[in-house]
Design a protein around this motif. Structure first.
Motif, PDB file in Angstrom:
ATOM      1  N   GLY A 382      45.695   9.098 -26.914  1.00  0.00           N
ATOM      2  CA  GLY A 382      46.081   7.733 -27.247  1.00  0.00           C
ATOM      3  C   GLY A 382      45.122   7.046 -28.191  1.00  0.00           C
ATOM      4  O   GLY A 382      45.454   5.998 -28.764  1.00  0.00           O
ATOM      5  N   TYR A 394      51.958  11.336 -27.073  1.00  0.00           N
ATOM      6  CA  TYR A 394      51.381  10.386 -26.105  1.00  0.00           C
ATOM      7  C   TYR A 394      52.147   9.069 -26.133  1.00  0.00           C
ATOM      8  O   TYR A 394      52.533   8.528 -25.079  1.00  0.00           O
ATOM      9  CB  TYR A 394      49.912  10.164 -26.455  1.00  0.00           C
ATOM     10  CG  TYR A 394      49.133   9.320 -25.471  1.00  0.00           C
ATOM     11  CD1 TYR A 394      48.310   9.916 -24.529  1.00  0.00           C
ATOM     12  CD2 TYR A 394      49.182   7.924 -25.498  1.00  0.00           C
ATOM     13  CE1 TYR A 394      47.568   9.160 -23.633  1.00  0.00           C
ATOM     14  CE2 TYR A 394      48.458   7.153 -24.612  1.00  0.00           C
ATOM     15  CZ  TYR A 394      47.647   7.778 -23.686  1.00  0.00           C
ATOM     16  OH  TYR A 394      46.926   7.019 -22.795  1.00  0.00           O
ATOM     17  N   ASP A 395      52.375   8.554 -27.327  1.00  0.00           N
ATOM     18  CA  ASP A 395      53.089   7.279 -27.455  1.00  0.00           C
ATOM     19  C   ASP A 395      54.526   7.395 -26.951  1.00  0.00           C
ATOM     20  O   ASP A 395      55.045   6.485 -26.287  1.00  0.00           O
ATOM     21  CB  ASP A 395      53.087   6.815 -28.916  1.00  0.00           C
ATOM     22  CG  ASP A 395      51.698   6.412 -29.391  1.00  0.00           C
ATOM     23  OD1 ASP A 395      50.832   6.166 -28.536  1.00  0.00           O
ATOM     24  OD2 ASP A 395      51.489   6.349 -30.621  1.00  0.00           O
ATOM     25  N   SER A 398      54.517   7.515 -23.151  1.00  0.00           N
ATOM     26  CA  SER A 398      54.242   6.180 -22.602  1.00  0.00           C
ATOM     27  C   SER A 398      55.469   5.288 -22.692  1.00  0.00           C
ATOM     28  O   SER A 398      55.794   4.548 -21.746  1.00  0.00           O
ATOM     29  CB  SER A 398      53.076   5.537 -23.359  1.00  0.00           C
ATOM     30  OG  SER A 398      51.890   6.270 -23.184  1.00  0.00           O
ATOM     31  N   PRO A 403      52.826   4.877 -19.135  1.00  0.00           N
ATOM     32  CA  PRO A 403      51.538   5.415 -19.613  1.00  0.00           C
ATOM     33  C   PRO A 403      50.936   6.452 -18.676  1.00  0.00           C
ATOM     34  O   PRO A 403      50.244   7.367 -19.118  1.00  0.00           O
ATOM     35  CB  PRO A 403      50.646   4.178 -19.731  1.00  0.00           C
ATOM     36  CG  PRO A 403      51.293   3.144 -18.867  1.00  0.00           C
ATOM     37  CD  PRO A 403      52.758   3.416 -18.912  1.00  0.00           C
ATOM     38  N   ASN A 406      51.066  10.464 -19.065  1.00  0.00           N
ATOM     39  CA  ASN A 406      50.161  11.240 -19.915  1.00  0.00           C
ATOM     40  C   ASN A 406      48.960  11.796 -19.165  1.00  0.00           C
ATOM     41  O   ASN A 406      48.228  12.624 -19.716  1.00  0.00           O
ATOM     42  CB  ASN A 406      49.658  10.366 -21.070  1.00  0.00           C
ATOM     43  CG  ASN A 406      50.714  10.148 -22.133  1.00  0.00           C
ATOM     44  OD1 ASN A 406      51.134  11.077 -22.801  1.00  0.00           O
ATOM     45  ND2 ASN A 406      51.153   8.897 -22.276  1.00  0.00           N
ATOM     46  N   GLY A 469      47.354   4.359 -17.819  1.00  0.00           N
ATOM     47  CA  GLY A 469      46.999   5.516 -18.616  1.00  0.00           C
ATOM     48  C   GLY A 469      45.769   6.243 -18.107  1.00  0.00           C
ATOM     49  O   GLY A 469      45.011   5.713 -17.284  1.00  0.00           O
TER      50      GLY A 469
END
Length: 690
Positions: A382, A394-395, A398, A403, A406, A469
């Motif tokens: 991220g 990753y984005d 999420s 989040p 990940n 995250g």
């Protein structure tokens, strides 16, 4: 002994150069055929995550290896026949790749636009052959069409994308420009680059061979390269400068080489030994991968030191009085003296030593202040640039799954004490359901996937998806809550035992363990270096002053690095748009390197000051003359270090950005505020007690 070595190298220069060339070629060939692989194990022995890893390796091998998420998106939905067919084919192809233990369909987002194929390997991410990861990446790229996008996420992908640093060339070009300005001669400027290049080439070949017996992480090679280039050029610069100075005073080339080798060469050897001693303070951490980093970087430093006192005298023998050939007339070539700005500046500092010292102290403390916001942890995908597939995956994860998807946690449950196995299946199921329910009810948990029980029925694994995250403080708090409060109550009276593992939990344990030992490490390095300085300069005041000043410059580096890690306007200047934690090993590595490098300038400057004091017996004149005679070379050396280290902020890896900005800041501060202000001011205040 050093004088005899330098003399022999000068007299047998053809043989010496031939041996270095043969050594470079031989070491490179040997490393290419028998070199080891990069490895790093962040697992802290005896930690909760280590117990989880041990249980998974023993009873759940398919969950013990690294994992990759193949994230695919389609505007028309991933359930369409065309997309489903391509993803099924991709899944089968990936399953056939070496070291892939399983490739299985994963969740689909509520809007139906994003799906995941979960890939598990039979080896931890750190031990996976890079060819395996690259093959998975190639297959995923081939599966893309105009309507189907595929991205790859997970720690193995991040490691593959960070395999090679590419900023060395930028640093070398900048170093050449600075050397041309400093020497005004193409030949004199080229020698330090040749010495550093050959020395580093031999050293890196040795590092790859060393990887057969030590755990050397990929970032260890990158740090060794960064440090090797910087100190290699600087050490050779010191020797060449002293050689030219001796020639200018009327000495013959042979005499000039001996003078340079026994003065600047002695300072180089001491400075290099100090760096190595500082690096091997990492043994106090008790971590194998830090040993590997220390060994790799130390080897690079030792080889370039040896090159500076053997190969360089031989090359200077070939150059002789032609060292200033190919001059650049628009640059000054004179040797610093009492008409220079540096000499006059020193006199100004000596006239108001207390005010100058206090002013410099305020500046250093102001730069250090942001260190209070330093947070240890492991940066993840991220924090990477959007050009990387790991960041895009990753984005997308999420956005589609939250989040926490990940960095899921793995709760490994040992059911052996709960009657696990066929006879105790009922009790085991009850324990697992109870654990899953208690974990699901915990604040900060987004989901608990259905538990998986091994064939023997004596172990189970639960995948826990946090709401936050992997690098968030809330996720760290959740791990401690599960370990300290939730799981002990959930397994109470059942005979089962549960541990929280997974990559995220492992990084949390590593950061806490390593960070807790940072004060011990700093104290150990300071004491060792202090004793070494005492033995060289035979002055308690000088050794104590040097240690304190080095601590101040390193504190300033920590503060600037912390400010960059916080994101904001300053972080965005080097490509860090959001706040990121700092790997706990990085401040330690920086401290070891910087404390040693700071001694370079300290030793080079104080050696000249001592020479002048022995000659005149006047402390004030010795300080001013010593500063004047070394200011130009120290400025050039610092500028080279700053550009070499600063070039690494262009890398994609966040830790390289942070290392680059931190190291560059420390060297810049050390060569300006410390050497140009604090040193003359404090030595004036101390007087003959120096």
């Amino acid at each position: 002994m050093l004088r005899r070595l330098v003399s022999w190298c000068y007299d047998h220069r053809r043989r010496v150069v031939a041996m270095w060339v043969a050594g470079l070629v031989g070491a490179t060939v040997l490393a290419g055929t028998a070199g080891g692989d990069n490895e790093v194990d962040y697992t802290v022995p005896g930690s909760d995550s280590a117990r989880a890893v041990e249980l998974l390796e023993e009873r759940f091998p398919s969950f013990a290896g690294g994992s990759v998420d193949v994230v695919y998106t389609a505007d028309g939905g991933v359930a369409s026949p065309e997309v489903a067919t391509r993803i099924d084919d991709l899944t089968r192809d990936i399953a056939d790749v070496d070291h892939v233990a399983a490739a299985e369909p994963g969740p689909v987002s509520p809007d139906g636009r994003t799906g995941v194929v979960q890939v598990r390997f039979d080896e931890p991410a750190e031990k996976l052959p890079i060819a395996t990861v690259e093959r998975v990446m190639d297959l995923s790229g081939e599966a893309e069409t105009d309507g189907l996008r595929v991205e790859l996420g997970g720690y193995p992908i991040e490691m593959a994308e960070q395999q090679e640093a590419g900023s060395e060339a930028v640093g070398l070009v900048a170093a050449l420009v600075i050397l041309l300005i400093a020497f005004g001669s193409a030949l004199a400027a080229g020698l330090p680059l040749v010495v550093a290049g050959v020395g580093l080439g031999v050293a890196l070949a040795g590092v790859w061979l060393m990887a057969n017996v030590l755990s050397v992480p990929d970032f260890g090679v990158q740090m060794a390269t960064m440090i090797g280039i910087g100190v290699g050029i600087d050490y050779a610069l010191f020797v060449v400068t002293r050689f030219r100075s001796a020639l200018a005073s009327g000495r013959s080339p042979r005499e000039a080489v001996l003078v340079a080798g026994t003065t600047a060469g002695r300072a180089v050897v001491f400075a290099g030994v100090t760096v190595v001693i500082s690096l091997f303070g990492l043994v106090l951490m008790g971590r194998d991968y830090l040993w590997g980093v220390a060994a790799a970087t130390s080897l690079a430093v030792l080889v370039v030191v040896f090159a500076s006192v053997t190969m360089l005298p031989a090359l200077l023998g070939f150059a002789g009085r032609s060292i200033d050939r190919l001059r650049l007339p628009w640059f000054r070539h004179d040797v610093d003296g009492r008409r220079t700005l540096s000499w006059r500046w020193s006199r100004v500092m000596q006239r108001r030593p207390l005010a100058a010292g206090l002013g410099a102290l305020v500046v250093l403390l102001a730069l250090t202040a942001p260190v209070t916001g330093l947070r240890f942890g492991m940066p993840d995908a991220g924090n990477g640039p959007t050009e990387l597939t790991s960041r895009r995956a990753y984005d997308q994860m999420s956005e589609s799954f939250g989040p926490g998807s990940n960095g899921p946690l793995l709760v490994a449950v040992d059911l052996a004490g709960d009657g696990g196995g066929a006879a105790g299946a009922g009790g085991s199921a009850t324990s697992i359901d109870r654990i899953a329910a208690d974990v699901q009810a915990t604040d900060g948990v987004a989901a608990v996937l259905p538990p998986t029980v091994n064939e023997a029925g004596d172990a189970a694994v639960l995948t826990v998806v946090p709401t936050t995250g992997p690098q968030d403080e809330a996720t760290e708090d959740l791990v401690h809550t599960l370990r300290d409060d939730v799981l002990p109550g959930a397994v109470a009276g059942t005979g089962a035992d549960a541990s929280v593992g997974g990559t995220t939990a492992t990084f949390i344990d590593d950061s806490e363990h390593t960070g807790s030992r940072l004060p011990v490490f700093i104290a150990g390095v300071v004491v060792l270096s202090f004793l070494l300085l005492m033995s060289v300069f035979r002055s308690l005041a000088v050794a104590l002053k040097a240690a304190v000043m080095n601590l101040l410059s390193i504190g300033a580096a920590y503060g600037v690095m912390s400010l960059a890690a916080g994101g904001g306007w300053f972080g965005e200047l080097i490509g860090i748009s959001e706040a990121t934690p700092v790997p706990a090993w990085l401040p330690m590595m920086m401290f070891a390197v910087l404390f040693g490098l700071s001694m370079d300038y300290e030793v080079f400057l104080l050696s000249r000051v001592r020479e002048e004091y022995v000659r005149t017996g006047d402390n004030r004149s010795a300080v001013a003359d010593g500063l004047a005679s070394t200011a130009r070379v120290i400025t050039a050396a610092a500028a080279i270090m700053v550009t070499v280290f600063g070039a690494f902020v262009m890398e994609d890896a966040v830790f390289l950005k942070l290392a680059g900005i931190g190291l560059a800041t420390a060297v810049f501060v050390d060569a300006t505020v410390v050497r140009m202000v604090l040193v003359p001011a404090t030595m004036e205040l101390l007087g003959d007690r120096n």
